[in-house]
Design a protein around this motif. Structure first.
Motif, PDB file in Angstrom:
ATOM      1  N   PRO A  77       4.085  -4.654 -12.026  1.00 40.27           N
ATOM      2  CA  PRO A  77       5.140  -3.690 -12.351  1.00 40.27           C
ATOM      3  C   PRO A  77       4.865  -2.360 -11.654  1.00 40.27           C
ATOM      4  CG  PRO A  77       3.637  -3.936 -14.197  1.00 40.27           C
ATOM      5  CD  PRO A  77       3.222  -4.957 -13.179  1.00 40.27           C
ATOM      6  N   ILE A  78       5.916  -1.657 -11.306  1.00 43.45           N
ATOM      7  CA  ILE A  78       5.753  -0.349 -10.666  1.00 43.45           C
ATOM      8  C   ILE A  78       5.344   0.668 -11.725  1.00 43.45           C
ATOM      9  CG2 ILE A  78       6.953   1.517  -9.454  1.00 43.45           C
ATOM     10  CD1 ILE A  78       8.629  -0.629  -8.067  1.00 43.45           C
ATOM     11  N   THR A  79       4.233   1.339 -11.461  1.00 42.23           N
ATOM     12  CA  THR A  79       3.679   2.293 -12.427  1.00 42.23           C
ATOM     13  C   THR A  79       3.684   3.727 -11.927  1.00 42.23           C
ATOM     14  OG1 THR A  79       1.463   1.804 -11.564  1.00 42.23           O
ATOM     15  CG2 THR A  79       2.197   0.552 -13.494  1.00 42.23           C
ATOM     16  N   ALA A  80       3.838   3.923 -10.626  1.00 47.40           N
ATOM     17  CA  ALA A  80       3.863   5.279 -10.065  1.00 47.40           C
ATOM     18  C   ALA A  80       4.831   5.295  -8.894  1.00 47.40           C
ATOM     19  CB  ALA A  80       2.470   5.705  -9.609  1.00 47.40           C
ATOM     20  N   GLY A 221     -11.237   0.626  -3.041  1.00 43.91           N
ATOM     21  CA  GLY A 221     -11.166   1.987  -3.544  1.00 43.91           C
ATOM     22  C   GLY A 221      -9.880   2.708  -3.197  1.00 43.91           C
ATOM     23  N   LEU A 222      -9.122   2.152  -2.260  1.00 42.35           N
ATOM     24  CA  LEU A 222      -7.866   2.772  -1.834  1.00 42.35           C
ATOM     25  C   LEU A 222      -6.646   2.068  -2.411  1.00 42.35           C
ATOM     26  CD1 LEU A 222      -8.741   3.309   1.943  1.00 42.35           C
ATOM     27  CD2 LEU A 222      -8.767   5.026   0.115  1.00 42.35           C
ATOM     28  N   HIS A 223      -6.889   0.990  -3.151  1.00 44.15           N
ATOM     29  CA  HIS A 223      -5.780   0.183  -3.659  1.00 44.15           C
ATOM     30  C   HIS A 223      -5.406   0.630  -5.062  1.00 44.15           C
ATOM     31  CE1 HIS A 223      -3.923  -3.768  -5.079  1.00 44.15           C
ATOM     32  NE2 HIS A 223      -3.162  -3.352  -4.086  1.00 44.15           N
ATOM     33  N   ALA A 224      -4.115   0.924  -5.258  1.00 41.23           N
ATOM     34  CA  ALA A 224      -3.613   1.376  -6.558  1.00 41.23           C
ATOM     35  C   ALA A 224      -2.419   0.515  -6.942  1.00 41.23           C
ATOM     36  CB  ALA A 224      -3.216   2.849  -6.493  1.00 41.23           C
ATOM     37  N   PRO A 225      -2.643  -0.674  -7.522  1.00 44.93           N
ATOM     38  CA  PRO A 225      -1.547  -1.602  -7.806  1.00 44.93           C
ATOM     39  C   PRO A 225      -0.427  -0.946  -8.609  1.00 44.93           C
ATOM     40  CG  PRO A 225      -3.668  -2.631  -8.252  1.00 44.93           C
ATOM     41  CD  PRO A 225      -3.944  -1.184  -7.996  1.00 44.93           C
ATOM     42  N   GLY A 226       0.803  -1.177  -8.157  1.00 48.90           N
ATOM     43  CA  GLY A 226       1.959  -0.629  -8.848  1.00 48.90           C
ATOM     44  C   GLY A 226       2.434   0.707  -8.319  1.00 48.90           C
ATOM     45  N   THR A 227       1.706   1.297  -7.385  1.00 50.80           N
ATOM     46  CA  THR A 227       2.121   2.569  -6.791  1.00 50.80           C
ATOM     47  C   THR A 227       3.060   2.306  -5.620  1.00 50.80           C
ATOM     48  OG1 THR A 227       0.093   3.711  -7.420  1.00 50.80           O
ATOM     49  CG2 THR A 227       1.331   4.639  -5.581  1.00 50.80           C
ATOM     50  N   TRP A 242      17.627   8.942  11.842  1.00 55.22           N
ATOM     51  CA  TRP A 242      17.446   8.862  10.402  1.00 55.22           C
ATOM     52  C   TRP A 242      16.727   7.570  10.019  1.00 55.22           C
ATOM     53  CZ3 TRP A 242      16.773  11.125   6.098  1.00 55.22           C
ATOM     54  CH2 TRP A 242      16.951  10.464   4.883  1.00 55.22           C
ATOM     55  N   GLY A 243      15.942   7.654   8.965  1.00 55.10           N
ATOM     56  CA  GLY A 243      15.235   6.485   8.448  1.00 55.10           C
ATOM     57  C   GLY A 243      14.059   6.944   7.610  1.00 55.10           C
ATOM     58  N   GLY A 244      13.105   6.057   7.412  1.00 55.79           N
ATOM     59  CA  GLY A 244      11.939   6.434   6.625  1.00 55.79           C
ATOM     60  C   GLY A 244      11.002   5.270   6.412  1.00 55.79           C
ATOM     61  N   GLY A 245       9.878   5.571   5.774  1.00 57.48           N
ATOM     62  CA  GLY A 245       8.848   4.570   5.568  1.00 57.48           C
ATOM     63  C   GLY A 245       8.646   4.236   4.106  1.00 57.48           C
ATOM     64  N   PHE A 246       7.938   3.140   3.874  1.00 64.68           N
ATOM     65  CA  PHE A 246       7.560   2.770   2.508  1.00 64.68           C
ATOM     66  C   PHE A 246       6.144   2.224   2.521  1.00 64.68           C
ATOM     67  CE2 PHE A 246       9.582  -1.078   4.234  1.00 64.68           C
ATOM     68  CZ  PHE A 246       8.672  -2.069   3.906  1.00 64.68           C
ATOM     69  N   LEU A 247       5.458   2.414   1.415  1.00 65.78           N
ATOM     70  CA  LEU A 247       4.097   1.917   1.246  1.00 65.78           C
ATOM     71  C   LEU A 247       3.963   1.481  -0.209  1.00 65.78           C
ATOM     72  CD1 LEU A 247       0.936   3.582   2.766  1.00 65.78           C
ATOM     73  CD2 LEU A 247       0.868   2.511   0.527  1.00 65.78           C
ATOM     74  N   TYR A 248       3.856   0.166  -0.418  1.00 64.18           N
ATOM     75  CA  TYR A 248       3.821  -0.406  -1.761  1.00 64.18           C
ATOM     76  C   TYR A 248       2.466  -1.066  -2.006  1.00 64.18           C
ATOM     77  CZ  TYR A 248       8.978  -0.154  -1.372  1.00 64.18           C
ATOM     78  OH  TYR A 248      10.277   0.256  -1.196  1.00 64.18           O
ATOM     79  N   HIS A 249       1.793  -0.641  -3.060  1.00 64.76           N
ATOM     80  CA  HIS A 249       0.523  -1.256  -3.453  1.00 64.76           C
ATOM     81  C   HIS A 249       0.834  -2.468  -4.333  1.00 64.76           C
ATOM     82  CE1 HIS A 249      -2.359   2.005  -2.210  1.00 64.76           C
ATOM     83  NE2 HIS A 249      -1.205   2.664  -2.143  1.00 64.76           N
ATOM     84  N   GLN A 250       0.585  -3.656  -3.794  1.00 68.19           N
ATOM     85  CA  GLN A 250       0.956  -4.895  -4.468  1.00 68.19           C
ATOM     86  C   GLN A 250      -0.278  -5.649  -4.957  1.00 68.19           C
ATOM     87  OE1 GLN A 250       3.528  -6.749  -1.509  1.00 68.19           O
ATOM     88  NE2 GLN A 250       5.246  -5.412  -2.051  1.00 68.19           N
ATOM     89  N   ALA A 251      -0.068  -6.855  -5.430  1.00 69.99           N
ATOM     90  CA  ALA A 251      -1.164  -7.638  -5.997  1.00 69.99           C
ATOM     91  C   ALA A 251      -2.138  -8.089  -4.915  1.00 69.99           C
ATOM     92  CB  ALA A 251      -0.600  -8.851  -6.735  1.00 69.99           C
TER      93      ALA A 251
END
Length: 547
Positions: A77-80, A221-227, A242-251
């Motif tokens: 689940p997304i937490t942050a 140490g850099l992994h934050a699941p749900g962020t 125009w556009g943008g980036g995404f960075l998702y910490h997954q399982a």
């Protein structure tokens, strides 16, 4: 007389993505006796699926309320939730309190959309749905009245010169009472169907973004699941794009990161792949990746037109569902939930029609159901966001888009809807702009195209007809090179298009079709609309493990 065998079904679904599988599941929930067939061009379900993904479970909750008990998506689940505006060397955060409530990720999940589709396929098959991966639908079948009566799969074992190889097998005709097109953005059958039935006559042109994604194993140490982190601004701000980036910490200690470039950019020297690589060097992004390992790579076009670009959805014998119609909520960067809901609504209309003894007629009930559903409410609220940014740029456009969304959220409906222009028509001449000097890849965080394509698992049989067709073979050398600087070599994220003979003064376009990751960008962005993407032999293309 056709040499093809014919297979009857009640409903044929073209595409085993979230919309198509949701439709198939809902059909069997409503009537277990229905014969439902799903065709998928990838070698397996999920092989051609690519998304971030941050997923709103609203439609999943309606379709399969107990999904959290067995679905891998429930693991994270997304937490942050963070939204950063990047400058060349820094960033500032956009406070969540300033954004409309619909932009919240509360209750959402992050994970692999490909894995979700594999799980949905298992649920569908357990209900009796027949799912056939590796069988691309190549042709739409029509009856004497012009109604859609099914599709034909592609012939297998055809050589590049059109002759039949020893393993030749003709395609199969699937005859159905109704056919649902769930091919995703810029589907190769959806495109001619929309033209034949004039489905987009009263809607704004669809516009697209090119999403490029990588999956990384990162240090614990850099992994934050749900962020989840979204960015806008640099580096595209330097080319007024125009556009943008995404960075998702997954399982599993993994981070999914990617970059979306709106394809309405004017400057033909823009290279979306290299903009993504440059984005990874930002001091807010690079530290997450250093010491990690890149696992896989892929790319896919994304619908960005919004509500005003949704065409008429139904026609005699069939309907458009999911991204074939274009239900992505661009500000939320989400479309899985709306795609699934559209598939469910189509299934409900089709099941009722079949129960009433109907077949091959127009499903007006489905079109009406979508336009009175929460899909319509959600997309209408954000309908001016993308065109405002396209018209006024990233900074002012974001402010205006936010104000428009807030007013609509507060039920202060503004009496206008902005329209779009096609991405191809937005492209300007190369001599108007200076060339962009992109840094060379370092092999640590940034990479070249060919090593990236290798990680996508892309493969096409060499001896087969080309699937990237030039309507006029002279256009690349006669128009695209002198006017646009050979932009095909830059907008393609897979190194398919290459100009050779440049140093000798006689540039010539070479098409490396075996590299194609099926993103459809060439079919969208080519200024003269001279490139047509058709399906290659079944099972060809990328083989994404969990994108």
């Amino acid at each position: 007389m056709s040499e093809r065998e014919a297979m009857p079904a009640d409903v044929v679904v073209v595409g085993a993505g979230p919309a198509g599988l949701a439709a198939a599941i809902r059909l069997k929930q409503l009537n277990s006796e229905l014969e439902v067939v799903v065709l998928e061009k990838g070698s397996e379900v999920g092989a051609h699926i690519l998304s971030g993904a941050a997923i709103d479970p609203r439609a999943l909750d309606e379709l399969l309320p107990d999904w959290r008990e067995t679905c891998p998506l429930a693991e994270t689940p997304i937490t942050a939730n963070h939204h950063w505006v990047l400058t060349r060397g820094g960033k500032w955060s956009l406070p969540e309190v300033l954004m409309p409530p619909l932009m919240s990720n509360k209750g959402c999940y992050t994970g692999s959309l490909g894995t979700l589709c594999r799980w949905l396929a298992e649920q569908a098959e357990s209900l009796g749905v027949q799912v056939f991966p590796g069988f691309p639908a190549a042709d739409v079948l029509y009856d004497e009245s012009g109604a859609v009566i099914g599709v034909a799969t592609q012939d297998m074992g055809v050589a590049a010169d059109g002759s039949h190889k020893p393993d030749y097998q003709p395609g199969i005709e699937l005859h159905a009472k109704y056919t649902l097109f769930a091919e995703g953005a810029r589907g190769h059958l959806t495109k001619p169907v929309k033209a034949r039935f004039e489905l987009a006559k009263d809607s704004s042109p669809q516009v697209y973004g090119l999403g490029i994604k990588e999956l990384w194993d990162v240090a614990a140490g850099l992994h934050a699941p749900g962020t989840v982190i979204h960015t806008q601004g640099w580096p595209l701000s330097e080319s007024e794009t125009w556009g943008g980036g995404f960075l998702y910490h997954q399982a599993g200690g993994q981070v999914a990161l990617g970059f979306v470039t709106a394809l309405d950019y004017a400057n033909p020297w823009v290279d979306p792949f290299k903009e993504f690589q440059r984005w990874k060097t930002h001091p807010a992004i690079r530290p997450v990746l250093e010491g990690g390992r890149r696992v896989t790579y892929g790319a896919r076009a994304i619908n960005e037109g919004g509500w005003q670009s949704v065409p008429k959805l139904a026609f005699p014998g069939g309907a458009l569902v999911g991204c074939a119609a274009g239900f992505v909520n661009v500000p939320r960067i989400k479309g899985t939930h709306t795609a699934m809901k559209s598939g469910m609504l189509a299934a409900e209309a089709v099941a009722a029609a079949i129960a009433a003894g109907r077949a091959h007629d127009e499903q007006a009930e489905y079109d009406a159901a979508v336009r009175t559903s929460w899909i319509a409410e959600e997309l209408a609220t954000v309908r001016n966001a993308q065109p405002l940014v396209a018209k006024f740029g990233g900074a002012l456009g974001t402010v205006l888009a936010g104000a428009d969304m807030w007013l609509r959220t507060l039920r202060l409906r503004l009496p206008f809807t902005l329209r779009h222009h096609s991405d191809a028509s937005a492209t300007q001449r190369a001599d108007i702009y200076p060339r962009i000097d992109y840094p060379k890849p370092d092999g640590v965080v940034t990479f070249d195209r060919l090593s990236s394509v290798f990680l996508s698992g892309t493969n096409h049989a060499e001896d087969q007809p080309g699937h990237l067709l030039l309507t006029d073979p002279t256009v690349p050398e006669r128009i695209n090179w002198p006017l646009y600087g050979g932009l095909e070599a830059r907008f393609c994220p897979a190194g398919v298009y290459e100009y050779v003979g440049v140093e000798e003064g006689s540039p010539h376009l070479v098409i490396n079709a075996q590299n194609c990751v099926h993103c459809k960008t060439c079919d969208i962005k080519d200024p003269t609309q001279n490139i047509e993407w058709v399906t290659p032999e079944g099972g060809g293309g990328p083989n994404y493990p969990n994108m």
